[in-house]
Design an enzyme around this catalytic site. Structure first.
Site, PDB file in Angstrom:
ATOM      1  N   ARG A 196       6.205   6.648  14.163  1.00  0.00           N
ATOM      2  CA  ARG A 196       5.596   5.600  13.651  1.00  0.00           C
ATOM      3  C   ARG A 196       6.152   4.234  14.293  1.00  0.00           C
ATOM      4  O   ARG A 196       5.621   3.195  14.959  1.00  0.00           O
ATOM      5  CB  ARG A 196       5.247   5.370  12.309  1.00  0.00           C
ATOM      6  CG  ARG A 196       4.208   6.246  11.806  1.00  0.00           C
ATOM      7  CD  ARG A 196       3.669   6.088  10.332  1.00  0.00           C
ATOM      8  NE  ARG A 196       2.608   6.930   9.871  1.00  0.00           N
ATOM      9  CZ  ARG A 196       2.208   7.012   8.735  1.00  0.00           C
ATOM     10  NH1 ARG A 196       2.548   6.138   7.871  1.00  0.00           N
ATOM     11  NH2 ARG A 196       1.393   7.991   8.262  1.00  0.00           N
ATOM     12  N   ASP A 228      -4.684  -5.154  -0.374  1.00  0.00           N
ATOM     13  CA  ASP A 228      -3.621  -4.041   0.072  1.00  0.00           C
ATOM     14  C   ASP A 228      -2.333  -4.726   0.513  1.00  0.00           C
ATOM     15  O   ASP A 228      -2.590  -6.005   0.835  1.00  0.00           O
ATOM     16  CB  ASP A 228      -4.354  -3.481   1.391  1.00  0.00           C
ATOM     17  CG  ASP A 228      -3.788  -1.956   1.612  1.00  0.00           C
ATOM     18  OD1 ASP A 228      -4.230  -0.912   0.973  1.00  0.00           O
ATOM     19  OD2 ASP A 228      -2.693  -1.850   2.362  1.00  0.00           O
TER      20      ASP A 228
HETATM   21  C1  LIG Z   1      -3.714   6.430   1.230  1.00  0.00           C
HETATM   22  S1  LIG Z   1      -4.527   4.706   1.052  1.00  0.00           S
HETATM   23  C2  LIG Z   1      -5.529   4.789  -0.211  1.00  0.00           C
HETATM   24  C3  LIG Z   1      -6.982   4.002   0.014  1.00  0.00           C
HETATM   25  C4  LIG Z   1      -7.944   4.277  -0.838  1.00  0.00           C
HETATM   26  N1  LIG Z   1      -7.681   3.393  -2.100  1.00  0.00           N
HETATM   27  C5  LIG Z   1      -8.376   5.576  -1.188  1.00  0.00           C
HETATM   28  O1  LIG Z   1      -8.233   6.207  -2.087  1.00  0.00           O
HETATM   29  O2  LIG Z   1      -9.007   6.158   0.004  1.00  0.00           O
HETATM   30  C6  LIG Z   1      -2.983   3.861   0.198  1.00  0.00           C
HETATM   31  C7  LIG Z   1      -3.015   2.394   0.500  1.00  0.00           C
HETATM   32  O3  LIG Z   1      -1.909   1.701  -0.208  1.00  0.00           O
HETATM   33  C8  LIG Z   1      -1.548   0.673   0.293  1.00  0.00           C
HETATM   34  N2  LIG Z   1      -0.152   0.318  -0.488  1.00  0.00           N
HETATM   35  C9  LIG Z   1       0.834   1.214  -0.325  1.00  0.00           C
HETATM   36  N3  LIG Z   1       1.973   0.338  -1.038  1.00  0.00           N
HETATM   37  C10 LIG Z   1       1.325  -0.588  -1.547  1.00  0.00           C
HETATM   38  C11 LIG Z   1       1.814  -1.719  -2.489  1.00  0.00           C
HETATM   39  N4  LIG Z   1       3.061  -1.864  -2.935  1.00  0.00           N
HETATM   40  N5  LIG Z   1       1.035  -2.508  -2.861  1.00  0.00           N
HETATM   41  C12 LIG Z   1      -0.419  -2.547  -2.234  1.00  0.00           C
HETATM   42  N6  LIG Z   1      -1.040  -1.700  -1.648  1.00  0.00           N
HETATM   43  C13 LIG Z   1       0.124  -0.880  -1.285  1.00  0.00           C
HETATM   44  C14 LIG Z   1      -1.316   1.244   1.810  1.00  0.00           C
HETATM   45  O4  LIG Z   1      -1.022   0.049   2.505  1.00  0.00           O
HETATM   46  C15 LIG Z   1      -2.619   1.762   1.820  1.00  0.00           C
HETATM   47  O5  LIG Z   1      -3.544   1.112   2.768  1.00  0.00           O
END
Ligand SMILES: C[S@@+](CC[C@H](N)C(=O)[O-])C[C@H]1O[C@@H](n2cnc3c(N)ncnc32)[C@H](O)[C@@H]1O
Length: 264
Positions: A33, A135
């Site tokens: 990445r 996010d």
């Molecule tokens: C796998 S995606 C899940 C998206 C959606 N909720 C779903 O279930 O399809 C995880 C998301 O969590 C976000 N994320 C990771 N760490 C985070 C944090 N500390 N605070 C807010 N968002 C976070 C990432 O940027 C990513 O977009």
């Protein structure tokens, strides 16, 4: 090439910002990445890029690294049981006054929030509800606001919703869809880090906190859940991913259905 020392440094930086620990087994992911960023910056190796990153401490470059290292996989109507639950909820009389508010607390590129919006528009019409999506990744927040998706990402969107809420792209946008303007005005996206003090986004009837806890250890999960539920209205519901049990965590919640929680 990414030396153990640089791997440690860059994953520590990512941990400090996101709260997510990337262990040694994630090395291939980190390398692949960050490789592109290193090339774009004209660095001859990843080590050189990481050294530059740490020495310059440019906050914008740190944001780029965090954007790259977060896992943003998502799709429309993911884990459909939660949408069935929401539909049932809509058919019951409301207990809390005011608008029906839903928070997509790790909204990634927005598919979750727009899926909720399609359902609420279907069940409630255009008024009396709103959605906030947040996010950590600024890139994802931008993508969510843009609301432009490839058609293949929409395969789980029910036909009727596709017709009603998704505008089919033409010309240079052939193969894409744009979420309808009305829905876009009902969904607000902004940045928020779930491991830090939350922005002023109000209280919610339902919070989707799905497929993000999985990246944290138990203390990290507890910290996030306890912070997030300060935004849950009395009698509101917290939804987690079906692979993300809260069973062994110290959180004041009880389960009422798989991956559906309410105040204990
Ligand atoms: C796998 S995606 C899940 C998206 C959606 N909720 C779903 O279930 O399809 C995880 C998301 O969590 C976000 N994320 C990771 N760490 C985070 C944090 N500390 N605070 C807010 N968002 C976070 C990432 O940027 C990513 O977009």
């Amino acid at each position: 090439m990414l030396s153990p020392k640089r791997f440690e440094a860059v994953t520590q930086l990512f941990f400090d910002v996101s709260g997510i620990r990337l262990g040694e087994h994630k090395r291939p992911l980190v390398v692949s990445r960050l490789q592109k960023l290193a090339q774009e910056r004209g660095c001859h190796s990843l080590d050189e890029y990481v050294d530059r990153l740490l020495n310059q401490a440019d906050p914008l470059e740190v944001v780029k690294v965090v954007d790259k290292l977060t896992t943003n996989e998502t799709y429309f109507f993911r884990e459909p049981q939660h949408f069935d639950f929401l539909a049932q909820l809509m058919s019951r009389p409301r207990s809390s006054p005011g608008d029906f508010r839903v928070w997509s607390a790790a909204s990634s590129s927005g598919e979750e929030a727009y899926s909720i919006a399609m359902l609420l528009a279907d069940k409630m019409g255009q008024r009396g509800w709103e959605i906030v999506g947040t996010d950590l990744s600024t890139q994802m927040v931008d993508n969510a606001r843009r609301a432009l998706y490839t058609m293949e990402r929409a395969r789980n969107v029910p036909q009727a919703y596709l017709k009603q809420w998704c505008l089919k792209g033409e010309g240079q946008y052939d193969g894409y869809l744009l979420i309808d303007k009305m829905l876009r005005t009902k969904v607000r996206f902004q940045g928020a880090n779930l491991t830090q003090e939350l922005p002023e986004i109000g209280q919610f009837d339902v919070i989707f906190l799905r497929n993000v806890l999985i990246y944290f250890d138990n203390p990290g999960k507890e910290d996030i859940v306890n912070r997030v539920i300060t935004r849950l209205k009395p009698g509101g519901f917290l939804l987690t991913g079906h692979a993300e049990s809260l069973a062994n965590l110290h959180v004041p919640l009880k389960t009422i259905a798989p991956a559906v929680y309410t105040h204990a």
